[in-house]
Design a protein around this motif. Sequence first.
Motif, mmCIF file in Angstrom:
data_model
loop_
_atom_site.group_PDB
_atom_site.id
_atom_site.type_symbol
_atom_site.label_atom_id
_atom_site.label_comp_id
_atom_site.label_asym_id
_atom_site.label_seq_id
_atom_site.Cartn_x
_atom_site.Cartn_y
_atom_site.Cartn_z
ATOM 1 N N SER A 18 60.707 20.346 95.246
ATOM 2 C CA SER A 18 59.764 19.397 95.843
ATOM 3 C C SER A 18 59.387 18.292 94.870
ATOM 4 C CB SER A 18 58.508 20.133 96.301
ATOM 5 O OG SER A 18 57.892 20.805 95.205
ATOM 6 N N LEU A 19 59.585 18.549 93.555
ATOM 7 C CA LEU A 19 59.171 17.592 92.536
ATOM 8 C C LEU A 19 59.869 17.924 91.233
ATOM 9 C CD1 LEU A 19 57.129 15.384 91.429
ATOM 10 C CD2 LEU A 19 55.560 17.293 90.987
ATOM 11 N N CYS A 20 60.248 16.913 90.465
ATOM 12 C CA CYS A 20 60.769 17.157 89.117
ATOM 13 C C CYS A 20 60.376 16.010 88.186
ATOM 14 C CB CYS A 20 62.287 17.357 89.116
ATOM 15 S SG CYS A 20 63.258 15.894 89.496
ATOM 16 N N HIS A 21 60.126 16.368 86.943
ATOM 17 C CA HIS A 21 59.858 15.405 85.886
ATOM 18 C C HIS A 21 60.940 15.604 84.824
ATOM 19 C CE1 HIS A 21 55.786 14.419 87.348
ATOM 20 N NE2 HIS A 21 55.706 15.717 87.656
ATOM 21 N N ASN A 22 61.560 14.533 84.377
ATOM 22 C CA ASN A 22 62.692 14.662 83.462
ATOM 23 C C ASN A 22 62.668 13.638 82.340
ATOM 24 O OD1 ASN A 22 64.676 16.624 85.040
ATOM 25 N ND2 ASN A 22 63.828 15.170 86.532
ATOM 26 N N LYS A 270 66.250 17.143 80.004
ATOM 27 C CA LYS A 270 65.339 18.277 80.123
ATOM 28 C C LYS A 270 64.166 17.883 81.004
ATOM 29 C CE LYS A 270 63.033 17.073 75.758
ATOM 30 N NZ LYS A 270 62.709 17.540 74.379
ATOM 31 N N GLY A 271 63.512 18.897 81.580
ATOM 32 C CA GLY A 271 62.389 18.574 82.435
ATOM 33 C C GLY A 271 61.774 19.789 83.097
ATOM 34 N N ILE A 272 60.937 19.518 84.064
ATOM 35 C CA ILE A 272 60.228 20.547 84.818
ATOM 36 C C ILE A 272 60.560 20.356 86.292
ATOM 37 C CG2 ILE A 272 57.972 21.460 85.487
ATOM 38 C CD1 ILE A 272 56.888 20.411 82.825
ATOM 39 N N VAL A 273 60.952 21.446 86.957
ATOM 40 C CA VAL A 273 61.327 21.396 88.367
ATOM 41 C C VAL A 273 60.427 22.335 89.162
ATOM 42 C CG1 VAL A 273 63.159 21.809 90.040
ATOM 43 C CG2 VAL A 273 63.722 20.888 87.789
ATOM 44 N N TYR A 274 59.898 21.854 90.272
ATOM 45 C CA TYR A 274 59.085 22.684 91.155
ATOM 46 C C TYR A 274 59.991 23.206 92.267
ATOM 47 C CZ TYR A 274 54.959 20.957 88.752
ATOM 48 O OH TYR A 274 54.026 20.664 87.798
ATOM 49 N N SER A 275 60.441 24.470 92.090
ATOM 50 C CA SER A 275 61.358 25.084 93.032
ATOM 51 C C SER A 275 61.304 26.586 92.840
ATOM 52 C CB SER A 275 62.780 24.555 92.803
ATOM 53 O OG SER A 275 63.696 25.142 93.696
ATOM 54 N N VAL A 276 62.026 27.316 93.691
ATOM 55 C CA VAL A 276 62.144 28.764 93.538
ATOM 56 C C VAL A 276 63.628 29.112 93.561
ATOM 57 C CG1 VAL A 276 59.914 29.278 94.584
ATOM 58 C CG2 VAL A 276 61.937 29.120 96.035
#
Length: 295
Positions: A18-22, A270-276
Motif C-alpha cells: 500500500s506504501l513504500c519509502h525508498n 533500500k526502503g520500507i514497504v507496507y505489505s504482508v
Amino acid sequence: MKYQVIHTTNYIYQSAASLCHNIMIQIPKDWPFQKVESFEYSISPEPSYSIDRIDFFENKYLYFSIEKSHSKLTVTAKSKVELSSPAWVTVNPKMTQPWEEVHAWLHSTDAMNDIRQFYLESKHVDFVDGIKEYALQSFTPGRPIMEAMIELNTRIFTDFTFTPGFTDISTPMSTVFETKKGVCQDFAHFSLACLRSIGLAARYVSGYIETLPPPGKPKLVGADASHAWIALYIPGLDWVEFDATNNLLVDDKHIRVAVGRDFADVTPLKGIVYSVGKQTMKVSVDVRRPEEVIL
C-alpha cells in the motif's frame, strides 16, 4: 574509456504493497578521473514524491515514495561515464611513506576528521580475532604503505575463493575469515577490517566493473553485477583504490557510484514497504562500452 551502465531492480510482492519509502544510491558523480556524461532513471509505478539529495559522505541519492497499491516495483538507472587513469597508477609503491608514519599522522590532530572516521569499526567491519595479525604479515615494520597494501591485496586474492551464494550481507566477518569464501562485498569488508585494525583509514567503494565473456562467447545482457572494492588513504595521493576480488590496483575500468564506511552506507536500493507476505527481488546490471551497446 567510456561505459554505459544499466542497473535494473525488480521487486515482486506476494501481497500488494500500500506504501513504500525508498532510497536509491545508484547515481555516479564526477571525480578527477571519472566524468559523468549522462544519468537518467525510471520508476514504475510512478512515485508520488521524489527528491535528489546528497548524504553525509557526499554521495548523490534519490529518495522516493509510492503512496498507492502496487504488486511490483521496477527501478532502472542508466549512466554513461568516461574514465581515465588515476594518478596513483604511475606511482612507484616503494617510494610511498612507511605505513607507521601514515598511522601516526592519522592519529594526530593534523589529520581531518573526515579521513580519521575511516579507521574505526563499522556495522559490517569488525576486528575479529586474528585479523590484525593477518594484516601485519604484509604491513611489516618500515614498509612503504602502498607496497604493503598491494601485497595484502594479492594475499586476499590468493587465500580466498570467490563463491557466489555462500554468503549474504548478514554473514559474520568471522565466517568469511574462517572459510576464506565470499564475494566482492566480503573481500572489501575483509580488506577494510585488516587496514582499520592496524589504524589505517580505508573506505568502501561501490560501483561497477566490466566483466568479459569467455573467448568466442557473446556478452550476455544483464550478466554483470554491482561491484565493491576499497580505497586506502595515502597522504599526497589521496584515496587510492584496490580491488582484492581481481587483485588489481584500480585503473580505468571501475565505475564509481558511492563511498562509505561499508555496504550499509551505500546499499543500491533500500526502503520500507507496507505489505504482508514474502517479496522477491531480481537485479540485472549491464556494463558495456558504447560500441557494444545494443539498440
